[in-house]
Design a protein around this motif. Structure first.
Motif, PDB file in Angstrom:
ATOM      1  N   SER A 108       0.973  -1.176  -0.048  1.00  0.00           N
ATOM      2  CA  SER A 108       0.061   0.078   0.047  1.00  0.00           C
ATOM      3  C   SER A 108       0.947   1.481   0.050  1.00  0.00           C
ATOM      4  O   SER A 108       0.399   2.299   0.077  1.00  0.00           O
ATOM      5  CB  SER A 108      -0.873   0.102   1.179  1.00  0.00           C
ATOM      6  N   CYS A 109       2.192   1.068  -0.108  1.00  0.00           N
ATOM      7  CA  CYS A 109       2.923   2.088   0.009  1.00  0.00           C
ATOM      8  C   CYS A 109       3.367   2.621  -1.591  1.00  0.00           C
ATOM      9  O   CYS A 109       3.910   2.215  -2.353  1.00  0.00           O
ATOM     10  CB  CYS A 109       4.537   1.579   0.479  1.00  0.00           C
ATOM     11  N   THR A 110       3.242   4.019  -1.725  1.00  0.00           N
ATOM     12  CA  THR A 110       3.239   4.772  -2.847  1.00  0.00           C
ATOM     13  C   THR A 110       4.959   4.556  -3.309  1.00  0.00           C
ATOM     14  O   THR A 110       5.175   4.468  -4.538  1.00  0.00           O
ATOM     15  CB  THR A 110       2.878   6.119  -2.809  1.00  0.00           C
ATOM     16  N   LEU A 111       5.742   4.826  -2.451  1.00  0.00           N
ATOM     17  CA  LEU A 111       7.217   4.848  -2.504  1.00  0.00           C
ATOM     18  C   LEU A 111       7.478   3.616  -3.127  1.00  0.00           C
ATOM     19  O   LEU A 111       8.326   3.453  -4.138  1.00  0.00           O
ATOM     20  CB  LEU A 111       8.059   5.127  -1.358  1.00  0.00           C
ATOM     21  N   GLN A 112       6.994   2.411  -2.409  1.00  0.00           N
ATOM     22  CA  GLN A 112       7.404   1.142  -3.021  1.00  0.00           C
ATOM     23  C   GLN A 112       6.796   1.114  -4.417  1.00  0.00           C
ATOM     24  O   GLN A 112       7.525   0.404  -5.353  1.00  0.00           O
ATOM     25  CB  GLN A 112       6.720   0.070  -1.892  1.00  0.00           C
ATOM     26  N   ALA A 113       5.517   1.306  -4.769  1.00  0.00           N
ATOM     27  CA  ALA A 113       4.923   1.336  -5.909  1.00  0.00           C
ATOM     28  C   ALA A 113       5.771   2.029  -6.878  1.00  0.00           C
ATOM     29  O   ALA A 113       5.822   1.468  -8.217  1.00  0.00           O
ATOM     30  CB  ALA A 113       3.500   1.777  -5.767  1.00  0.00           C
ATOM     31  N   VAL A 114       6.013   3.297  -6.778  1.00  0.00           N
ATOM     32  CA  VAL A 114       6.808   4.223  -7.593  1.00  0.00           C
ATOM     33  C   VAL A 114       8.249   3.297  -7.855  1.00  0.00           C
ATOM     34  O   VAL A 114       8.700   3.399  -9.015  1.00  0.00           O
ATOM     35  CB  VAL A 114       7.051   5.490  -7.244  1.00  0.00           C
ATOM     36  N   GLY A 115       8.932   2.888  -6.911  1.00  0.00           N
ATOM     37  CA  GLY A 115      10.231   2.216  -7.074  1.00  0.00           C
ATOM     38  C   GLY A 115       9.941   0.985  -8.035  1.00  0.00           C
ATOM     39  O   GLY A 115      10.808   0.732  -8.992  1.00  0.00           O
ATOM     40  N   TYR A 116       8.901   0.121  -8.062  1.00  0.00           N
ATOM     41  CA  TYR A 116       8.486  -0.974  -8.817  1.00  0.00           C
ATOM     42  C   TYR A 116       8.372  -0.185 -10.384  1.00  0.00           C
ATOM     43  O   TYR A 116       8.913  -0.681 -11.481  1.00  0.00           O
ATOM     44  CB  TYR A 116       7.402  -1.661  -8.312  1.00  0.00           C
ATOM     45  N   GLU A 117       7.658   0.868 -10.298  1.00  0.00           N
ATOM     46  CA  GLU A 117       7.146   1.587 -11.635  1.00  0.00           C
ATOM     47  C   GLU A 117       8.787   1.732 -12.326  1.00  0.00           C
ATOM     48  O   GLU A 117       8.687   1.643 -13.475  1.00  0.00           O
ATOM     49  CB  GLU A 117       6.591   2.581 -11.457  1.00  0.00           C
ATOM     50  N   LEU A 118       9.337   2.366 -11.783  1.00  0.00           N
ATOM     51  CA  LEU A 118      10.865   2.689 -12.345  1.00  0.00           C
ATOM     52  C   LEU A 118      12.163   1.489 -12.225  1.00  0.00           C
ATOM     53  O   LEU A 118      13.067   1.942 -12.494  1.00  0.00           O
ATOM     54  CB  LEU A 118      11.405   3.846 -11.523  1.00  0.00           C
ATOM     55  N   GLY A 119      11.592   0.248 -11.839  1.00  0.00           N
ATOM     56  CA  GLY A 119      12.633  -0.788 -11.950  1.00  0.00           C
ATOM     57  C   GLY A 119      13.376  -0.637 -10.785  1.00  0.00           C
ATOM     58  O   GLY A 119      14.662  -1.419 -10.986  1.00  0.00           O
ATOM     59  N   VAL A 120      12.972  -0.102  -9.787  1.00  0.00           N
ATOM     60  CA  VAL A 120      14.078  -0.154  -8.626  1.00  0.00           C
ATOM     61  C   VAL A 120      13.715  -1.151  -7.642  1.00  0.00           C
ATOM     62  O   VAL A 120      12.788  -1.297  -7.115  1.00  0.00           O
ATOM     63  CB  VAL A 120      13.770   1.024  -7.577  1.00  0.00           C
ATOM     64  N   THR A 121      14.256  -2.452  -7.751  1.00  0.00           N
ATOM     65  CA  THR A 121      14.139  -3.389  -6.961  1.00  0.00           C
ATOM     66  C   THR A 121      15.153  -3.955  -5.792  1.00  0.00           C
ATOM     67  O   THR A 121      14.862  -4.803  -5.300  1.00  0.00           O
ATOM     68  CB  THR A 121      13.825  -4.572  -7.910  1.00  0.00           C
ATOM     69  N   THR A 122      16.411  -3.303  -6.102  1.00  0.00           N
ATOM     70  CA  THR A 122      17.442  -3.630  -5.114  1.00  0.00           C
ATOM     71  C   THR A 122      18.034  -2.134  -4.724  1.00  0.00           C
ATOM     72  O   THR A 122      17.892  -1.226  -5.289  1.00  0.00           O
ATOM     73  CB  THR A 122      18.526  -4.401  -5.968  1.00  0.00           C
ATOM     74  N   PRO A 123      18.738  -2.274  -3.399  1.00  0.00           N
ATOM     75  CA  PRO A 123      19.375  -1.145  -3.041  1.00  0.00           C
ATOM     76  C   PRO A 123      20.704  -0.717  -4.028  1.00  0.00           C
ATOM     77  O   PRO A 123      21.269  -1.554  -4.684  1.00  0.00           O
ATOM     78  CB  PRO A 123      19.946  -1.568  -1.706  1.00  0.00           C
ATOM     79  N   HIS A 124      20.753   0.662  -4.172  1.00  0.00           N
ATOM     80  CA  HIS A 124      21.876   1.201  -5.127  1.00  0.00           C
ATOM     81  C   HIS A 124      22.769   2.122  -4.389  1.00  0.00           C
ATOM     82  O   HIS A 124      23.998   1.862  -4.324  1.00  0.00           O
ATOM     83  CB  HIS A 124      21.236   2.013  -6.180  1.00  0.00           C
ATOM     84  N   TYR A 125      22.475   2.631  -3.348  1.00  0.00           N
ATOM     85  CA  TYR A 125      23.297   3.493  -2.618  1.00  0.00           C
ATOM     86  C   TYR A 125      23.282   3.070  -1.294  1.00  0.00           C
ATOM     87  O   TYR A 125      22.296   2.344  -0.623  1.00  0.00           O
ATOM     88  CB  TYR A 125      22.717   5.092  -2.578  1.00  0.00           C
ATOM     89  N   PRO A 126      24.448   3.038  -0.510  1.00  0.00           N
ATOM     90  CA  PRO A 126      24.547   2.802   0.797  1.00  0.00           C
ATOM     91  C   PRO A 126      23.637   3.444   1.740  1.00  0.00           C
ATOM     92  O   PRO A 126      23.360   4.609   1.753  1.00  0.00           O
ATOM     93  CB  PRO A 126      26.006   3.148   1.149  1.00  0.00           C
ATOM     94  N   PRO A 127      22.803   2.553   2.580  1.00  0.00           N
ATOM     95  CA  PRO A 127      21.814   3.343   3.384  1.00  0.00           C
ATOM     96  C   PRO A 127      22.470   4.235   4.468  1.00  0.00           C
ATOM     97  O   PRO A 127      23.628   4.000   5.057  1.00  0.00           O
ATOM     98  CB  PRO A 127      21.252   2.005   4.109  1.00  0.00           C
TER      99      PRO A 127
END
Length: 239
Positions: A108-127
């Motif tokens: 139900s998270c929009t950030l998660q959903a936008v990530g999927y929309e943009l193909g972001v499925t794994t971490p890219h930058y160090p947290p």
């Protein structure tokens, strides 16, 4: 597209619009998706997340704050704009403490959903792994600031819809964070209610109603059933 209304072009498509509509709202109403995070229909445009950035006449602008106008030449789905959005979303994941597999807002998270929309499925930058408090002082809602993306939707909802001004942002840059407008800094010491608009506007998982964890099972949640792109366009139909 044949229409008697004024139009602008978005990635080569004619987009009709009404007076007062933004480029983003007109595009969504026309069935053309532009990703967004801090935007909500009925709320004044804010432009804080920058995810809805487009190119208008060669200049980068937030589509939620750009008024639609006849003859505008707008680009959205270009390689550099998509890459910029992907970077922004990756930064947001790195800047907060996001644990999607175990998060109550997953699905139900929009950030998660936008990530999927943009193909972001794994971490890219160090947290960053920031230290952020969990406020369990309120009898109805737990406030988990680990997931806050500083969209200010709860700030705007509390001030402009609820008339309470319970929330505000403090600090600048990396120190910027959501605060509760009480001397103690605790949500339980405010007039906040689980029925407030501010309790339901968060695009991530900051506001957690007590006693309702995982009431809707994973796999049956908002964006599990209907991806963000489809949900946003369906919501915009007829607007």
């Amino acid at each position: 597209m044949t229409t008697d209304r004024a139009t602008f072009t978005l990635d080569g498509h004619d987009v009709p619009f009404r007076e007062g509509q933004s480029v983003l709202d007109a595009a969504l109403a026309a069935g053309l998706f532009i990703p967004f995070l801090c935007h909500k229909p009925g709320y004044e445009a804010h432009g804080s997340c920058r995810v809805c950035m487009v190119r208008v006449g060669g200049k980068w602008q937030t589509s939620c704050t750009t008024p639609a106008a006849a003859g505008l030449d707008v680009e959205s789905n270009t390689e550099d704009l998509v890459a910029m959005r992907r970077d922004l979303v990756q930064f947001l994941f790195a800047e907060g403490n996001h644990f999607c597999p175990s998060c109550e807002a997953s699905g139900s998270c929009t950030l998660q959903a936008v990530g999927y929309e943009l193909g972001v499925t794994t971490p890219h930058y160090p947290p960053f792994w920031p230290t952020r408090p969990l406020d369990a002082s309120h009898p109805e809602v737990i406030l988990d600031l680990n997931r806050c993306i500083l969209c200010e939707l709860c700030v705007r909802a509390s001030a402009n819809v609820d008339g309470k001004s319970v929330f505000a942002l403090s600090g600048r840059g990396p120190t910027k964070h959501l605060v509760v407008s009480a001397e103690s800094g605790r949500l339980g010491d405010t007039s906040f209610s689980a029925d407030d608009a501010a309790a339901h506007v968060c695009p991530v998982g900051v506001f957690l109603p007590r006693g309702q964890g995982f009431r809707t099972p994973l796999g049956a949640r908002k964006f599990d059933v209907e991806p963000l792109r489809i949900a946003a366009l369906r919501r915009a139909e007829g607007t």
